[in-house]
Design an enzyme around this catalytic site. Structure first.
Site, mmCIF file in Angstrom:
data_model
loop_
_atom_site.group_PDB
_atom_site.id
_atom_site.type_symbol
_atom_site.label_atom_id
_atom_site.label_comp_id
_atom_site.label_asym_id
_atom_site.label_seq_id
_atom_site.Cartn_x
_atom_site.Cartn_y
_atom_site.Cartn_z
ATOM 1 C CE LYS A 119 -3.966 1.856 2.662
ATOM 2 N NZ LYS A 119 -4.766 1.681 3.895
ATOM 3 C CB SER A 124 -8.141 3.513 3.055
ATOM 4 O OG SER A 124 -7.213 2.998 3.988
ATOM 5 C CB SER A 172 -8.075 0.644 6.187
ATOM 6 O OG SER A 172 -8.725 1.891 6.184
#
Lengths: 509, 524
Positions: B77, B172, B196
């Site tokens: 990420k 996210s 997330s």
């Protein structure tokens, strides 16, 4: 502004008192400093006195190889931005890692200042935007500091007379660990600011002293004593000129029996001498302001050492809300003592308060008492010995190497050595005359081989640092005392023989 | 020599030489290219990845692979620092920012020979639950392009079918979930602050593990909420998650909040007997808005355990309902603090405004952060003001303690693992999702996942079944602190029972032009 400093009644009384013969003001002056919060001489009306109140916040840079939360080196005057880790520059994703040495230094200092050490203390973030504060917050200990509720005893002499010393105590509210900021250099002509982050993140101990002082001289004496303690412990080098010890003074005045007045904070004080000046100036300014019907603003003022006065600091206008928040990246700081220390602990992993306590060196007050007891010198002499870095060791070395009584040696140390060094702005370590040479000289004096006048002459030669021994100088200059009766008679006879006329005139009267 | 613990299935192929690391890497890179329209990756580090794969290949040829991850293509990420590869947090503030250091987790992966393919998309600074609010545009859920979805969802009309029907990944860590789900990598790192990792894992039909707070280093993870953030692990199966966990967990001297002990990687046993297990069903997770099909799935799962002999009991976590408000205060306060460093001086975006330092700060932050970030900074600073601190921040901290204590009580009563839904429903189409603002969305979507972050507990999403529309549905297991082995063992047993279907991705029909158009339109 300079003229103003001398204009006030209170100030004048003070200066006369300190200066000499006027007896009445001196009495008042002494009263002012003797009792905590005692009244000081009247203002214009001559009826109602004012009570000045002085508290101090002192930032001492911790003597440590690396910073409080990062591995960067700590070093004075290194090239700009050469000692900056990713954490110090607040690169995203970096985390603080507490430096054990800084914790130990704070514990030592806390113990030396008779504080209670908190076995659990916490770190907080204090937010404000400033170019030399890269993270936008400073990590400090706002809620639970590492040490609290201590006291510091200090002594000062009345009317500048070494013989009249009084000892006072100021309460220590707390000692907290916190990060230093970087440095900003403003280039106004090019409207640029240059930032140096070498200092950013260096460990500080903030020592908060309660408002138990009432004049500049007390504040100065308290800070001097703190400085000596820090240097003795090695927890800070505490050199004010290098910013290792920074003092902010909170000053207010009020009428006896009334509440404390509105206080101002005086910053930018970079020597102990200026501290006394700044505090006294600010007390005087506040009294004048109030007597003229004005009010005191709760503001931050800077001491201007050139003008000798305090001025409002423009960029500190308006009270900031620091939006304190617990620092989530640091667990509570847990300290142990002998009782609470878990079994099988790795000693590298924990800080043991008792272990540190047992290893505290003699503090200045103890050292002084020992000097007085061991050498029979006067207490005020012991203060002077400790006040100069290395002087105690010098004195003790001389004593060891001579037969002269310590009481007599101290005179040579304080009157001759120290005044020479002061005149030439030298430190004890830089003295051209070593303790060995001085002991040699004093031995000649003690064995009555030279007179004390001759000894002083020899000392003058020794200052030149030409590598001659006292004995060589004595021989060269023929300064020996004559021990042989016959030889002395011969010399006298020779003198008389050469001056027959004068002798006849004398005999004739 | 390989360390203890299990290994990726592909590991065996690598060790036996049936596939070479470079071949594996190239296969992934070409899949990344053909699925570019998913917008899962912000940066593809093709060159370095191939170099790493070559190095790995040499090690395999020498018979000396570094560990179980050697040669395994992974994605990270884009809020983890990667030395030499851009780290953006999907924000204008950090566009072009190249970190000089690797996050500890990234370093650990590289040290064990993993091949880093690139950095995955997210909501700006991980603030969101859709992976729709980043500066590089929204991530598309690979299941939008699956045969399962296409067959079951009824297109409104032929013309707008795909462009209006594609569904979000959740967030996210949506880029990481999409990357794993679309086979472009074997595992990906996400971060999990309020859900997330688990939320997009549920929507994308992959395993999403949020470990216990303190088990994995956060050093190098650009923080959202320091006291809740944990690196998350996204994989295709529970076993793989255990492998990655084993290679990341343990003390890090650079993160003082990690556990002191070293972590021993474990191999997950094949559970055959669940009769000694006690599964708790927290009644508060019957949240408003929970879709009937998820509710049904949840009950079915509970029955599955019951029928296999486990004890299944209803439990109560009474303070969970305050979690959303509490999280809002704590999250924004830490955000306000953490974002203070982005002032344009040391790194990142700097505005041209040069009237004064203050005006430069203001313009930099206005230009660098999106509305969501700025909104959270504003609220957070409000809660931290002296006059509000007691009423908001302190209270929220107390509520957080109550929420955490609820879990302590339930686990103390003999419950081993909690079983809950991960999300309220299956993934919604993007055009539906953006009708609500980020705050409302985050509050709704985090509702089932957030409490685990408040309490620091490990939790995992296990893909369980498909919705009526042919989209993945997942259930969440919440375990006790540092009891990852137990949690993953149960999750593995469950995974084996439910036999979640493989995604049937149909990517060839997508033409780039239409996508590009859509992407730029969504910015304005």
């Amino acid at each position: 502004a300079a003229a103003r400093g001398c204009g006030g009644v209170w100030r004048r009384a003070w200066q006369r008192g300190a200066g000499g013969p006027a007896p009445a003001p001196r009495g008042q002056r002494a009263a002012a400093c003797n009792a905590r919060g005692g009244a000081v001489p009247a203002g214009k009306s001559g009826l109602t006195p004012w009570v000045p109140v002085v508290g101090l916040e002192i930032h001492a840079q911790i003597s440590s190889n690396s910073k409080l939360f990062s591995g960067s080196q700590v070093q004075f005057a290194a090239p700009p931005n050469s000692l900056v880790s990713f954490f110090d520059a607040s690169l995203p994703g970096t985390l603080p890692v507490l430096n054990r040495r800084c914790v130990e230094a704070a514990v030592m200092t806390g113990l030396a200042l008779k504080c209670s050490i908190n076995k659990k203390s916490l770190f907080d973030r204090k937010h404000y935007f400033y170019a030399d504060l890269p993270a936008g917050y400073q990590i400090t200990q706002q809620r639970v500091p590492i040490a609290a509720n201590g006291s510091l005893s200090y002594s000062l002499c009345i009317d500048n007379k070494m013989s009249q010393m009084v000892t006072k105590t100021v309460r220590i509210k707390q000692i907290q660990l916190e990060q230093d900021s970087g440095k900003s250099l403003h280039d106004d002509t090019r409207s640029q600011t240059l930032v140096d982050l070498n200092r950013a993140g260096v460990g500080l101990m903030e020592v908060v002293m309660e408002p138990d002082m009432c004049c500049g001289e007390e504040a100065a004496a308290a800070v001097r004593e703190l400085q000596l303690i820090l240097q003795t412990l090695g927890s800070s080098q505490a050199v004010m000129a290098e910013g290792q010890l920074r003092v902010d003074a909170n000053v207010s005045v009020h009428r006896p029996g009334e509440h404390y007045g509105v206080r101002t904070e005086v910053k930018n004080i970079n020597s102990i001498r200026f501290l006394a000046k700044a505090v006294d100036y600010e007390i005087q300014r506040q009294i004048e302001e109030l007597e003229n019907g004005g009010t005191i603003l709760n503001e931050t003022r800077a001491f201007d050492s050139k003008l000798g006065c305090t001025v409002p600091m423009r960029d500190k206008e308006g009270k900031q809300d620091y939006r304190f928040m617990p620092e989530p990246n640091l667990p509570p700081l847990i300290l142990y003592d002998a009782k609470s220390l878990p079994a099988n602990t790795n000693h590298q992993q924990v800080v043991n308060i008792d272990w540190i306590h047992e290893r505290l060196p003699d503090l200045p007050s103890v050292k002084r008492a020992k000097l007085v007891e061991r050498y029979g010198i006067l207490p005020e002499h012991s203060f002077t010995l400790l006040n100069e870095d290395g002087l105690t060791e010098f004195f003790e070395n001389v004593v060891k190497q001579t037969q002269m009584k310590p009481k007599k040696v101290i005179g040579w140390i304080l009157n001759d050595l120290l005044s020479y060094l002061k005149q030439h702005s030298l430190t004890v370590k830089e003295s051209p005359v070593s303790s060995f040479l001085l002991a040699d000289l004093l031995n000649l004096l003690e064995k009555k081989e030279i007179s004390s006048t001759a000894a002083k002459q020899v000392l003058v030669e020794l200052w030149k640092g030409e590598g001659k021994t006292p004995l060589e100088i004595v021989k060269e200059k023929k300064l020996e005392l004559l021990q042989d009766q016959k030889e002395l008679e011969q010399i006298c006879q020779a003198v008389i023989d050469g001056q027959e006329n004068e002798v006849i005139m004398m005999v004739l009267g | 020599a390989l360390k203890g613990g299990s290994r990726f299935q592909v590991s065996a192929a690598l060790t036996e030489g049936r596939v070479a690391p470079t071949e594996l890497c190239q296969r992934c890179l070409s899949l990344i290219k053909s699925t570019k329209f998913l917008n899962a990756y912000i940066t593809v580090a093709e060159e370095t990845a191939l170099k790493q794969a070559e190095e790995s290949e040499k090690r395999y040829r020498r018979g000396q692979p570094l560990g179980v991850l050697d040669g395994i293509p992974i994605a990270v990420k884009d809020n983890f620092n990667t030395a030499g590869i851009e780290t953006t947090c999907a924000s204008n503030m950090l566009k072009g920012y190249i970190s000089p250091y690797n996050a500890t987790v990234v370093q650990k992966l590289l040290d064990q020979g993993a091949v880093l393919l690139g950095k995955t998309n997210l909501d700006e600074f991980a603030m969101g639950s859709g992976s729709t609010d980043g500066v590089f545009g929204p991530v598309r859920n690979p299941w939008s392009y699956s045969r399962q979805y296409k067959e079951k969802s009824v297109p409104k009309s032929h013309s707008e079918d795909e462009e209006s029907n594609w569904v979000i990944t959740g967030g996210s860590s949506g880029g990481s979930a999409a990357a794993v789900s679309s086979f472009t990598c074997f595992a990906a790192l996400g971060s999990d602050t309020g859900g997330s990792t688990r939320n997009p894992a549920a929507h994308c039909g992959v395993v999403g593990l949020k470990p216990t707070y303190g088990l994995i280093s956060r050093h190098g993870l650009i923080p959202l909420v320091n006291s809740m953030d944990v690196p998350g692990i996204l994989t295709r199966c529970v076993d793989d998650a255990a492998v990655v966990l084993g290679s990341l967990a343990g003390h890090d001297p650079k993160d003082s909040t990690t556990i002191q002990d070293n972590f021993k990687p474990f191999e997950l046993p094949n559970l055959t007997d669940v009769s000694k297990l006690s599964i708790g069903i927290p009644k508060e997770y019957h949240a408003p808005g929970l879709s009937s099909e998820i509710l049904a799935l949840w009950s079915k799962a509970a029955d599955l355990f019951k029928n296999a002999g486990a004890k299944v009991i209803e439990v109560s976590l009474p303070h969970t309902r305050y979690s959303i408000v509490c999280y809002h205060v704590l999250c924004t306060a830490e955000v306000a603090s953490n974002m203070a460093r982005f002032d344009g001086l040391e790194y990142g975006h700097r505005s041209d405004m040069n009237k004064s330092t203050e005006s430069m700060y203001a313009a930099t932050r206005r230009e660098g952060f999106n509305d969501v970030v700025r909104g959270r900074i504003l609220s957070g600073n409000y809660f931290l003001l002296k006059q509000n601190y007691e009423n908001y921040f302190i209270k929220a901290q107390k509520v957080r303690r109550l929420i955490a204590n609820d879990f302590v009580k339930v686990f103390g009563s003999g419950v081993d693992i909690l079983l809950t839904p991960t999300t309220l429903s299956d993934a919604v189409p993007y055009i539906e999702f953006i009708k609500e603002d980020n705050r409302t969305r985050s509050a709704q979507d985090d509702i089932l996942t957030q409490a685990a972050n408040m309490a620091g507990l490990p939790a995992i999403n296990v893909p369980t079944g498909l919705s009526e529309r042919g989209l993945p549905l997942g259930l969440q297991f919440i375990g006790q602190s540092f009891q990852e082995k137990q949690l993953l063992t149960v999750a593995k047993w469950f995974e084996k029972q439910v036999k979640f279907p493989m995604i049937q991705l149909e990517v060839k029909r997508h033409d780039h032009g239409a996508f590009q158009h859509q992407k730029s339109a969504s910015f304005s």
